[in-house]
Scaffold this active site. Structure first.
Site: not given
Lengths: 483, 103
Positions: A100, A104, A191, A257, A292, A296, A299, A447
């Site tokens: 990650c 973003c 994050t 995180e 968001h 996904y 990513c 996640e």
């Protein structure tokens, strides 16, 4: 300076006075802490690739405010092409880090706040957009990493914010002063918070009049007096404290995180973008979550590419790459991964303008995208483990491989195909372990399940936007039913 | 002064497009009935798209009229409007555009 070099980014972080706790100790230098540094390297890569002519077409954009070249992570989407390029950039970033890369959330937050502050000002006569655009200019000009902070700890989920036994379980304004506000509460699962220059706080859910104090959006320097962080543990994280390179799986990159705590944080009015306008909290949450959920579809696909490649190499090193069931499993992994990508691209291609001029994804398709992300990476991971074999979790340590006496034994018995060094086999199996159940599994598995909203959140949105009445009407017409 | 109606293709509409146009026709004064005749250039066009994506909003269509009112699902000119109130909002915009032209 519209684009920072990776080195300038790292130096800029060193100047921040973060208050971070990790495993019971205050961390004085987060940038060089062995557990934190790989996550910093992932964010740093967003700066490095923006400087690379081979990737700048995806990694950079033209600012609609200044006309200057900026990092795409600081960009307000101006058309559907921008939305599509965002997903492609995220896939690229996942491929280059296998983790990650954290940046973003800020991009998704600025895009949500842009349109909502515009609409809020128009309806209520507030002046939030002017403030937001001032911040955005600075963010673009200084190429800042911003943490979009939404999720509150929430305490008892059956109770609204104002009815919680402890009112700080939702982030709230506790005092309005002439020059600003005092904020108390926390944001969970943040994050990349410790790799960020600023934080952009948003309400965690749709608020009602009774919970107006919790309808709050603002920006603050990530190291502001009144903010501290408690770093989240990850599976196998202390392997990063060991000297070797193999057992961590991914030596260079990672994610992180943290719990972000607001301990009577003072925020000047010029940094406040929502304070009590509860009727716009839902739109802000819905749009941030939508962007968001689109993210996904990029990513996780990039990390999936790395995992599929690792599984294919494991098959090569095990000498099974020609077995039909192995080939079929690799095909299935690619099919699943591209299905996620298709959803990310689809919700982007079907984007549309908002009143502020920025572009919003198709929210229904973005929710379908994320719903698939809650499932398909798990199957991809399962297939990777299937192909890798049990050795990925029973293999001896790097220290044993390097040992002057038993190293020869490890070399001999962990060998696969004769032409491939044992160390290569160990490295690829550890990478699979890292993504499927080590530190990177935080990003690739859990996640995928809960980030950007847990599965039920998407199902609610799909139910709301699925146009079921129209589908009934279509069926009645075909079936010849007249009411 | 001609007011034209242009529909999107209607693959997955979130609003009742023909129903909306009927309501607009009812609310407009008699001499202002909208047309769907594409052979003449319109002064005002109402782009009736079933969802916010508004795929019919493209340059070749935009050239058909001098002024446009854009419907995309339950939005009029990018602002959210309840479906029951859309016809009233659109008619008000048409009449304002006509008045501005006359003035």
């Amino acid at each position: 300076m519209a684009l920072k070099t990776p080195e300038q980014y790292e130096e800029s972080l060193r100047k921040l006075a973060f208050k971070v706790y990790l495993m019971g100790e205050r961390v004085e230098n987060p940038v060089d802490h062995p557990i934190i540094r790989p996550s910093m390297n992932s964010v740093k890569m967003t700066y490095a690739l923006a400087q690379d002519p081979r990737h700048e077409d995806l990694m950079t954009a033209t600012s609609h405010l200044t006309g200057k070249k900026i990092n795409r992570f600081c960009h307000i989407h101006q058309n559907t092409e921008d939305l599509v390029k965002k997903v492609k950039m995220q896939r690229l970033m996942g491929q280059k880090t296998g983790a990650c890369f954290q940046r973003c959330v800020g991009m998704d937050a600025i895009n949500a706040v842009d349109s909502v502050t515009f609409e809020m000002d128009k309806k209520l006569g507030t002046r939030y957009r002017e403030r937001f655009l001032k911040f955005l200019r600075m963010m673009q000009e200084e190429d800042l990493t911003v943490d979009g902070a939404m999720t509150d700890p929430k305490g008892d989920r059956s109770l609204p914010p104002s009815k919680q036994a402890d009112p700080d379980l939702y982030t709230r304004v506790v005092e309005k002063k002439k020059d600003g506000i005092i904020v108390r509460g926390a944001k969970a699962h943040q994050t990349g918070a410790i790799n960020s220059h600023w934080i952009l706080v948003m309400p965690t859910s749709t608020m009602t009049k009774e919970d107006a104090d919790y309808a709050l959006s603002f920006v603050a320097p990530a190291d502001a007096e009144g903010i501290f962080y408690i770093y989240g543990r990850q599976s196998c994280d202390t392997r990063k404290l060991e000297a070797g390179q193999i057992d961590v799986g991914n030596k260079e990159f990672g994610g992180h995180e943290a719990l972000m705590v607001f301990d009577n944080l003072f925020v000047p009015w010029e940094n406040v973008f929502m304070c009590g306008e509860y009727e716009f909290s839902g739109a802000l949450v819905e749009r941030f979550a939508g962007y968001h959920r689109q993210s996904y579809g990029g990513c996780k696909v990039g990390v999936g590419d790395v995992l599929i490649g690792a599984a294919a190499l494991a098959a090569d090193y095990n000498g099974v790459s020609k077995a039909s069931h192995i080939r079929d499993k690799l095909i299935e992994m690619m099919h699943l991964n591209e299905t996620l990508y298709a959803c990310g691209i689809a919700c982007s291609a079907e984007g549309h303008p908002t009143a502020s001029g920025n572009y919003l994804i198709d929210l229904l398709l973005a929710n379908v995208c994320k719903q698939n992300v809650t499932r398909l990476p798990y199957e991809i991971a399962r297939l990777a483990e299937d192909i890798a074999g049990g050795l990925m979790v029973t293999m001896a340590s790097e220290q044993d491989l390097r040992h002057p006496e038993i190293g020869k034994v490890v070399e001999k018995y962990f060998k696969g195909v004769a032409s491939v060094p044992t160390e290569h086999r160990c490295r690829i199996l550890r990478l699979i372990e890292n993504i499927t159940l080590g530190t990177a599994a935080v990003g690739y598995r859990t996640e995928s399940m809960h980030g950007a909203g847990s599965p039920q959140a998407q199902r609610i949105m799909i139910s709301r936007q699925g146009n079921l009445d129209y589908k009934k009407k279509l069926a009645k017409e075909i079936a010849g039913i007249k009411d | 002064m001609v007011t034209g109606i242009k529909y999107c293709g209607g693959c997955n509409p979130l609003i009742d497009r023909p129903g909306l146009v009927k309501k607009i026709e009812k609310l407009l004064p008699g001499n202002c009935s909208p047309v769907e005749d594409l052979s003449t250039k319109w002064e005002i066009g109402v782009l009736v798209c079933g969802c916010p994506i508004a795929c019919a909003d493209r340059p070749s269509i935009r050239r058909m009229a001098r002024h446009w009112i854009r419907v995309g699902g339950a939005t009029v000119d990018l602002e959210s409007v309840h479906e029951d109130e859309m016809a009233g909002v659109i008619v008000k915009k048409i009449l304002e555009l006509k008045k501005r032209k006359i003035d």
